[in-house]
Write a protein that holds these residues in place. Structure first.
Motif, PDB file in Angstrom:
ATOM      1  N   ASN A  20       0.832  -1.206   0.000  1.00 42.76           N
ATOM      2  CA  ASN A  20       0.000   0.000   0.000  1.00 42.76           C
ATOM      3  C   ASN A  20       0.862   1.250   0.000  1.00 42.76           C
ATOM      4  O   ASN A  20       0.572   2.206  -0.721  1.00 42.76           O
ATOM      5  CB  ASN A  20      -0.916   0.006   1.216  1.00 42.76           C
ATOM      6  N   THR A  23       2.182   1.817  -3.413  1.00 43.14           N
ATOM      7  CA  THR A  23       1.158   2.347  -4.315  1.00 43.14           C
ATOM      8  C   THR A  23       0.972   3.840  -4.099  1.00 43.14           C
ATOM      9  O   THR A  23       0.925   4.625  -5.054  1.00 43.14           O
ATOM     10  CB  THR A  23      -0.177   1.623  -4.051  1.00 43.14           C
ATOM     11  N   ILE A  27       1.692   6.995  -6.768  1.00 44.05           N
ATOM     12  CA  ILE A  27       0.696   7.996  -7.164  1.00 44.05           C
ATOM     13  C   ILE A  27       1.210   9.394  -6.853  1.00 44.05           C
ATOM     14  O   ILE A  27       1.104  10.310  -7.670  1.00 44.05           O
ATOM     15  CB  ILE A  27      -0.628   7.743  -6.422  1.00 44.05           C
ATOM     16  N   THR A  31       1.731  12.402  -9.553  1.00 43.60           N
ATOM     17  CA  THR A  31       0.886  13.590  -9.494  1.00 43.60           C
ATOM     18  C   THR A  31       1.701  14.831  -9.155  1.00 43.60           C
ATOM     19  O   THR A  31       1.327  15.923  -9.556  1.00 43.60           O
ATOM     20  CB  THR A  31      -0.231  13.417  -8.462  1.00 43.60           C
ATOM     21  N   LEU A  34       2.881  16.377 -12.198  1.00 42.52           N
ATOM     22  CA  LEU A  34       1.706  16.918 -12.891  1.00 42.52           C
ATOM     23  C   LEU A  34       1.316  18.270 -12.307  1.00 42.52           C
ATOM     24  O   LEU A  34       1.034  19.227 -13.048  1.00 42.52           O
ATOM     25  CB  LEU A  34       0.561  15.931 -12.709  1.00 42.52           C
ATOM     26  N   VAL A  60      -5.656  14.711  -4.046  1.00 42.09           N
ATOM     27  CA  VAL A  60      -5.279  13.341  -4.399  1.00 42.09           C
ATOM     28  C   VAL A  60      -5.564  12.392  -3.231  1.00 42.09           C
ATOM     29  O   VAL A  60      -6.034  11.271  -3.425  1.00 42.09           O
ATOM     30  CB  VAL A  60      -3.791  13.283  -4.809  1.00 42.09           C
ATOM     31  N   LEU A  63      -9.125  11.630  -3.292  1.00 43.65           N
ATOM     32  CA  LEU A  63      -9.431  10.714  -4.395  1.00 43.65           C
ATOM     33  C   LEU A  63      -9.063   9.277  -4.022  1.00 43.65           C
ATOM     34  O   LEU A  63      -9.822   8.347  -4.277  1.00 43.65           O
ATOM     35  CB  LEU A  63      -8.665  11.125  -5.648  1.00 43.65           C
ATOM     36  N   LEU A  67     -11.780   6.439  -3.984  1.00 41.52           N
ATOM     37  CA  LEU A  67     -11.785   5.486  -5.097  1.00 41.52           C
ATOM     38  C   LEU A  67     -11.072   4.181  -4.752  1.00 41.52           C
ATOM     39  O   LEU A  67     -11.477   3.116  -5.206  1.00 41.52           O
ATOM     40  CB  LEU A  67     -11.116   6.117  -6.314  1.00 41.52           C
ATOM     41  N   ARG A  68      -9.993   4.262  -3.971  1.00 44.88           N
ATOM     42  CA  ARG A  68      -9.216   3.059  -3.712  1.00 44.88           C
ATOM     43  C   ARG A  68      -9.515   2.454  -2.351  1.00 44.88           C
ATOM     44  O   ARG A  68      -9.584   1.250  -2.205  1.00 44.88           O
ATOM     45  CB  ARG A  68      -7.719   3.365  -3.816  1.00 44.88           C
ATOM     46  N   TYR A  76      -7.025  -0.252   5.361  1.00 45.86           N
ATOM     47  CA  TYR A  76      -5.911  -0.322   4.434  1.00 45.86           C
ATOM     48  C   TYR A  76      -4.638   0.336   4.949  1.00 45.86           C
ATOM     49  O   TYR A  76      -3.586   0.147   4.382  1.00 45.86           O
ATOM     50  CB  TYR A  76      -6.302   0.311   3.099  1.00 45.86           C
TER      51      TYR A  76
ATOM     52  N   MET B   1     -12.670  -0.762 -15.540  1.00 44.42           N
ATOM     53  CA  MET B   1     -11.944   0.188 -14.708  1.00 44.42           C
ATOM     54  C   MET B   1     -10.669   0.650 -15.396  1.00 44.42           C
ATOM     55  O   MET B   1     -10.349   1.832 -15.406  1.00 44.42           O
ATOM     56  CB  MET B   1     -11.599  -0.488 -13.381  1.00 44.42           C
ATOM     57  N   VAL B  61      -6.521  13.888 -14.902  1.00 45.62           N
ATOM     58  CA  VAL B  61      -5.379  12.962 -14.939  1.00 45.62           C
ATOM     59  C   VAL B  61      -5.162  12.348 -13.565  1.00 45.62           C
ATOM     60  O   VAL B  61      -4.842  11.162 -13.449  1.00 45.62           O
ATOM     61  CB  VAL B  61      -4.109  13.676 -15.446  1.00 45.62           C
ATOM     62  N   CYS B  62      -5.345  13.145 -12.502  1.00 42.22           N
ATOM     63  CA  CYS B  62      -5.202  12.603 -11.138  1.00 42.22           C
ATOM     64  C   CYS B  62      -6.199  11.475 -10.910  1.00 42.22           C
ATOM     65  O   CYS B  62      -5.840  10.400 -10.421  1.00 42.22           O
ATOM     66  CB  CYS B  62      -5.439  13.691 -10.102  1.00 42.22           C
ATOM     67  N   ALA B  63      -7.448  11.727 -11.289  1.00 38.84           N
ATOM     68  CA  ALA B  63      -8.475  10.695 -11.113  1.00 38.84           C
ATOM     69  C   ALA B  63      -8.107   9.451 -11.913  1.00 38.84           C
ATOM     70  O   ALA B  63      -8.227   8.326 -11.428  1.00 38.84           O
ATOM     71  CB  ALA B  63      -9.830  11.232 -11.540  1.00 38.84           C
ATOM     72  N   LEU B  65      -5.103   8.453 -12.787  1.00 38.22           N
ATOM     73  CA  LEU B  65      -3.952   7.781 -12.164  1.00 38.22           C
ATOM     74  C   LEU B  65      -4.395   6.966 -10.956  1.00 38.22           C
ATOM     75  O   LEU B  65      -3.977   5.826 -10.757  1.00 38.22           O
ATOM     76  CB  LEU B  65      -2.908   8.808 -11.732  1.00 38.22           C
ATOM     77  N   VAL B  66      -5.255   7.588 -10.137  1.00 34.97           N
ATOM     78  CA  VAL B  66      -5.698   6.888  -8.922  1.00 34.97           C
ATOM     79  C   VAL B  66      -6.512   5.661  -9.299  1.00 34.97           C
ATOM     80  O   VAL B  66      -6.349   4.586  -8.712  1.00 34.97           O
ATOM     81  CB  VAL B  66      -6.509   7.837  -8.023  1.00 34.97           C
ATOM     82  N   LEU B  67      -7.367   5.806 -10.326  1.00 33.95           N
ATOM     83  CA  LEU B  67      -8.175   4.663 -10.749  1.00 33.95           C
ATOM     84  C   LEU B  67      -7.311   3.569 -11.360  1.00 33.95           C
ATOM     85  O   LEU B  67      -7.619   2.388 -11.232  1.00 33.95           O
ATOM     86  CB  LEU B  67      -9.207   5.110 -11.771  1.00 33.95           C
ATOM     87  N   SER B  69      -4.243   2.807 -10.547  1.00 32.34           N
ATOM     88  CA  SER B  69      -3.260   2.214  -9.640  1.00 32.34           C
ATOM     89  C   SER B  69      -3.756   0.864  -9.142  1.00 32.34           C
ATOM     90  O   SER B  69      -4.958   0.624  -9.105  1.00 32.34           O
ATOM     91  CB  SER B  69      -3.016   3.151  -8.461  1.00 32.34           C
ATOM     92  N   PRO B  70      -2.825  -0.028  -8.780  1.00 29.83           N
ATOM     93  CA  PRO B  70      -3.251  -1.336  -8.277  1.00 29.83           C
ATOM     94  C   PRO B  70      -4.061  -1.200  -6.988  1.00 29.83           C
ATOM     95  O   PRO B  70      -3.870  -0.260  -6.226  1.00 29.83           O
ATOM     96  CB  PRO B  70      -1.934  -2.071  -8.022  1.00 29.83           C
ATOM     97  N   LEU B  72      -5.541  -1.457  -3.309  1.00 26.39           N
ATOM     98  CA  LEU B  72      -4.910  -1.558  -1.990  1.00 26.39           C
ATOM     99  C   LEU B  72      -5.285  -2.891  -1.356  1.00 26.39           C
ATOM    100  O   LEU B  72      -6.332  -3.453  -1.668  1.00 26.39           O
ATOM    101  CB  LEU B  72      -5.382  -0.416  -1.106  1.00 26.39           C
TER     102      LEU B  72
END
Lengths: 109, 139
Positions: A20, A23, A27, A31, A34, A60, A63, A67-68, A76, B1, B61-63, B65-67, B69-70, B72
């Motif tokens: 984790n 990961t 990210i 970012t 960016l 971020v 997000l 999302l994750r 996590y 996804m 782009v951030c969204a 990238l987050v989507l 990513s592998p 968790l």
């Protein structure tokens, strides 16, 4: 003592923690550069640029949380605030400054 | 996804490139034309649409990238072990003994115990062998 007992009852998988963290670091690194591009394009200077970066990392983090981590950071991350919110924020700062200055120079030639 | 994240990334990068190019053209335009009142006129402020385009593209782009990513992994041993077991079971039902997808999982730490010869699924092995014979007979 209490913490140790808690860990003995609910053991933690070290490999998952590392995975984790990797990961998140990945990210953050992507970012950060960016945000540098955006800050350079917008022509931010000194403090506003760094504030922009901090706001970006906050977005971020949200997000990732939505999302994750599906809104359950406890499942996590061992310490959600430290790993998710602050994790690797300053590691990406150098790449942010790099692309920030690069694009500032490119756009305002 | 994966498709969604790729699409978000592509759209975001396209918008970002456009925004950067627009900003460059804008500054070039204002550098060439002599300013009306103040002589040096430190590059006129960026138009609102370029600012908005930049911010939107970065967010997209951030969204993406987050989507992309592998996923968790749960850190609690119980939850994680449950997921691993389910994954293993699904694979065993699918086709005999298939390796975990590369880089996808750490694998079952108890595989050594699960796959002792006494616990081998003989019927699955026999079926596998029969399939192999049927296929390889011609070769």
């Amino acid at each position: 003592m209490l913490d140790e007992r808690e860990l003995a009852i609910h053991p933690i998988v070290q490999e998952s923690v590392q995975q984790n963290a990797r990961t998140i670091a990945n990210i953050r690194n992507l970012t950060a550069s960016l945000f540098g591009v955006a800050a350079g394009t917008l022509g931010l200077e000194s403090y506003p640029g760094f504030i922009f970066y901090l706001l970006g990392t906050l977005v971020v983090s949200v997000l990732i949380l939505l999302l994750r981590a599906e809104g359950k950071p406890k499942a996590y991350f061992y310490s959600p605030v430290q790993n998710l919110l602050l994790g690797e924020v300053f590691g990406g700062l150098s790449s942010f400054v790099l692309t920030w200055t690069l694009f500032y120079g490119l756009v305002r030639a | 996804m994966a498709l969604l994240s790729k699409a978000l990334n592509a759209i975001g990068l396209l918008l970002l490139a456009h925004a950067v190019y627009s900003a460059h053209e804008h500054s070039a335009l204002h550098a060439g034309a002599p300013s009306t009142s103040q002589a040096p006129s430190t590059t006129a402020a960026l138009p609102l649409d370029i600012t908005l385009e930049t911010l939107t593209s970065v967010f997209l782009v951030c969204a993406g990238l987050v989507l992309g990513s592998p996923a968790l992994r749960p850190i609690q041993w119980s939850e994680w072990a449950g997921e691993v077991e389910q994954e293993e079971g699904r694979q065993r039902q699918g086709r005999g003994k298939a390796g975990m997808k590369e880089g996808e999982g750490v694998g079952n730490p108890f595989r050594m115990l699960e796959e002792r010869p006494g616990f081998v699924d003989v019927r699955a092995k026999r079926k596998e062998f029969a399939d192999w014979v049927r296929e390889g007979g011609s070769r």
